[in-house]
Design a protein around this motif. Structure first.
Motif, short mmCIF file in Angstrom:
data_model
loop_
_atom_site.label_atom_id
_atom_site.label_comp_id
_atom_site.label_asym_id
_atom_site.label_seq_id
_atom_site.Cartn_x
_atom_site.Cartn_y
_atom_site.Cartn_z
N ASP A 41 0.81 -1.23 0.00
CA ASP A 41 0.00 0.00 0.00
C ASP A 41 0.84 1.27 0.00
O ASP A 41 0.45 2.32 0.52
N GLN A 42 2.02 1.20 -0.65
CA GLN A 42 2.92 2.35 -0.62
C GLN A 42 2.35 3.58 -1.31
O GLN A 42 2.63 4.72 -0.90
N ASN A 43 1.53 3.38 -2.35
CA ASN A 43 0.94 4.54 -3.04
C ASN A 43 -0.10 5.22 -2.16
O ASN A 43 -0.24 6.45 -2.17
N LEU A 44 -0.83 4.43 -1.38
CA LEU A 44 -1.80 5.02 -0.46
C LEU A 44 -1.08 5.77 0.66
O LEU A 44 -1.54 6.84 1.10
N LYS A 45 0.05 5.23 1.09
CA LYS A 45 0.83 5.92 2.12
C LYS A 45 1.35 7.26 1.61
O LYS A 45 1.41 8.25 2.36
N LEU A 46 1.70 7.29 0.33
CA LEU A 46 2.15 8.54 -0.27
C LEU A 46 1.01 9.57 -0.31
O LEU A 46 1.21 10.75 -0.03
N LEU A 47 -0.17 9.09 -0.65
CA LEU A 47 -1.35 9.96 -0.61
C LEU A 47 -1.56 10.53 0.79
O LEU A 47 -1.86 11.73 0.95
N GLU A 49 0.67 11.02 3.12
CA GLU A 49 1.73 11.99 3.42
C GLU A 49 1.47 13.32 2.75
O GLU A 49 1.55 14.38 3.38
N ARG A 50 1.17 13.27 1.45
CA ARG A 50 1.06 14.51 0.67
C ARG A 50 -0.23 15.27 0.96
O ARG A 50 -0.25 16.51 0.90
N ASN A 52 -2.39 14.71 3.71
CA ASN A 52 -2.80 14.70 5.13
C ASN A 52 -4.19 14.08 5.30
O ASN A 52 -5.08 14.65 5.93
N ILE A 53 -4.36 12.91 4.71
CA ILE A 53 -5.61 12.16 4.82
C ILE A 53 -5.31 10.79 5.41
O ILE A 53 -4.14 10.44 5.63
N ASP A 54 -6.32 10.03 5.62
CA ASP A 54 -6.17 8.64 6.01
C ASP A 54 -6.73 7.78 4.88
O ASP A 54 -7.87 7.99 4.45
N ALA A 55 -5.92 6.86 4.35
CA ALA A 55 -6.36 6.00 3.24
C ALA A 55 -6.01 4.55 3.58
O ALA A 55 -4.84 4.19 3.65
N ARG A 56 -7.05 3.74 3.79
CA ARG A 56 -6.83 2.35 4.21
C ARG A 56 -7.46 1.39 3.21
O ARG A 56 -8.65 1.49 2.88
N ALA A 57 -6.63 0.46 2.72
CA ALA A 57 -7.10 -0.51 1.73
C ALA A 57 -7.87 -1.63 2.40
O ALA A 57 -7.48 -2.12 3.47
N ARG A 58 -8.98 -2.03 1.76
CA ARG A 58 -9.76 -3.19 2.18
C ARG A 58 -10.12 -3.97 0.92
O ARG A 58 -11.10 -3.66 0.26
N GLY A 59 -9.28 -4.96 0.58
CA GLY A 59 -9.51 -5.69 -0.65
C GLY A 59 -9.30 -4.78 -1.84
O GLY A 59 -8.24 -4.15 -1.99
N ASP A 95 4.46 8.67 -10.92
CA ASP A 95 3.11 8.90 -11.46
C ASP A 95 2.16 9.36 -10.37
O ASP A 95 1.32 10.24 -10.59
N VAL A 96 2.29 8.75 -9.20
CA VAL A 96 1.44 9.14 -8.07
C VAL A 96 1.75 10.58 -7.65
O VAL A 96 0.85 11.39 -7.44
N GLU A 97 3.04 10.89 -7.55
CA GLU A 97 3.45 12.25 -7.20
C GLU A 97 2.87 13.26 -8.19
O GLU A 97 2.34 14.31 -7.80
N GLY A 98 2.99 12.95 -9.49
CA GLY A 98 2.49 13.86 -10.51
C GLY A 98 0.99 14.05 -10.44
O GLY A 98 0.47 15.17 -10.57
N ALA A 99 0.27 12.95 -10.25
CA ALA A 99 -1.19 13.03 -10.19
C ALA A 99 -1.65 13.84 -8.97
O ALA A 99 -2.62 14.60 -9.05
N ILE A 100 -0.93 13.69 -7.87
CA ILE A 100 -1.27 14.47 -6.67
C ILE A 100 -1.05 15.95 -6.94
O ILE A 100 -1.90 16.79 -6.60
N ARG A 101 0.09 16.28 -7.56
CA ARG A 101 0.35 17.69 -7.87
C ARG A 101 -0.77 18.29 -8.72
O ARG A 101 -1.22 19.41 -8.48
N MET A 102 -1.20 17.54 -9.73
CA MET A 102 -2.23 18.05 -10.63
C MET A 102 -3.57 18.16 -9.92
O MET A 102 -4.35 19.09 -10.17
N ALA A 103 -3.86 17.23 -9.04
CA ALA A 103 -5.12 17.27 -8.30
C ALA A 103 -5.16 18.48 -7.37
O ALA A 103 -6.19 19.16 -7.24
#
Length: 349
Positions: A41-47, A49-50, A52-59, A95-103
């Motif tokens: 879940d490293q991409n969710l952890k990056l979300l 961090e960048r 300041n939310i909580d993102a938890r995977a369930r399936g 890609d995750v970093e870039g998408a976050i910047r654009m969002a």
């Protein structure tokens, strides 16, 4: 291709009222969901961090909690990346970093024509048959669109922002589409004092060390055998800045890299080579000038003189646009901060 709202026979489902800033996104394809979330879940952890939310995977679902703005930014980021996977792409950390910047830019810079608030992300891109490059920052997005629109584009800013790579990618795209007949690469050879005749080898061998970053980008966008044949045929030309005087460059995509190391006369000479149906791209970093003390940079002067001239677009990259290792951005900021303080002190003296 623009990012589109995720549509499937079993789309994601917000489950709780918006005033709790808590919802669940569900993705139909389990394999894509796993790639989207990343290993461990490293991409969710990056979300997290960048944004300041909580993102938890369930399936194949992710539970997102946070304030309204950042949770919607997370939604747009994941939607965009999931669609990228659906189209056969991959999702890396960059890609995750870039998408976050654009969002984030969709909320912070609503004047940008490439953003749609509370909706989907749309990112400019450069494509050849071998590779597609998608903008990773708002400035890259603006740069790609400027390359499509203007005949002369200046891309200036620190190393690692993609200004040279995107310029070469755009030139390769123009050549592949038949919009130009050749690509011309140029770079001042400051270390050799422009006296290339004293170096061993033919013209290509003399300037290769200075043009290696441009070659690397070319080989990324065009198969290596085609690049080699194009160089042999003169379709891709190596034109040292000192040897371009007197030429008119028509039906070509022309790139001048490391332009901060041109003199005023060299820059004027280069810019006035622009011929019919030609596109010219000038890249450089005004903070990395290697000219002898007292010699004014042609790039710095051109940016001052040509600002606002019709048909010319100037795109300025910042340290926040660095898309290499995150440490590079912090290094750039540290140096820029130190230089700014030193300049302020010198002015007081």
């Amino acid at each position: 291709m623009n990012g589109q709202e995720l549509v499937s026979s079993s789309p994601r489902h917000p489950r709780t009222p918006s005033d709790t800033n808590h919802f669940v996104l569900t993705f139909e394809n389990n394999r894509f969901a796993s790639e989207l979330f990343g290993q461990f879940d490293q991409n969710l952890k990056l979300l997290e961090e960048r944004l300041n939310i909580d993102a938890r995977a369930r399936g194949n679902s992710v539970v997102i909690t946070g304030d309204v703005v950042t949770t919607n930014q997370a939604r747009r980021t994941l939607d965009y990346l999931y669609e990228k996977l659906q189209k056969g792409g991959s999702v890396e950390r960059s890609d995750v970093e870039g998408a976050i910047r654009m969002a984030v830019a969709a909320d912070d810079q609503l004047s940008l024509p490439t953003m749609e608030r509370k909706a989907k992300l749309t990112m400019a891109q450069v494509s050849t048959r071998k590779k597609t490059i998608i903008a990773r920052t708002p400035t890259q997005d603006a740069y790609i669109r400027a390359l499509e629109r203007a005949e002369l584009v200046f891309g200036v800013g620190p190393a690692g922002t993609g200004k040279t790579y995107l310029a070469v990618a755009h030139a390769a795209q123009l050549l592949e589409r038949g919009a130009v007949e050749k690509i011309i690469l140029s770079r001042p050879a400051v270390e050799a004092g422009e006296r290339l005749g004293f170096l061993p080898g033919d013209m290509k061998e003399k300037v290769d060390p200075y043009l290696r970053p441009l070659y690397d980008a070319l080989y990324d966008m065009i198969p290596a055998d085609k690049v080699d044949r194009a160089i042999t045929a003169g379709v891709i030309e190596i034109a040292p800045l000192a040897f371009m005087r007197g030429r008119t460059l028509a039906n070509a995509a022309i790139i001048l890299d490391e332009a901060q190391n041109t003199t005023s006369m060299q820059m004027k000479m280069f810019l006035t080579r622009l011929g019919e149906n030609a596109r010219m791209i000038v890249t450089g970093d005004p903070s990395q000038i290697d000219l002898p003390r007292g010699v004014k940079s042609g790039l710095v002067e051109a940016l001052q003189l040509l600002n606002g001239v019709e048909g010319i677009s100037i795109v300025r990259f910042k340290d926040t646009d660095v898309v290499r290792h995150p440490l590079v951005g912090r290094i750039v900021r540290a140096y820029d901060s130190t230089y700014a303080e030193a300049e302020a002190v010198s002015r007081q003296d």
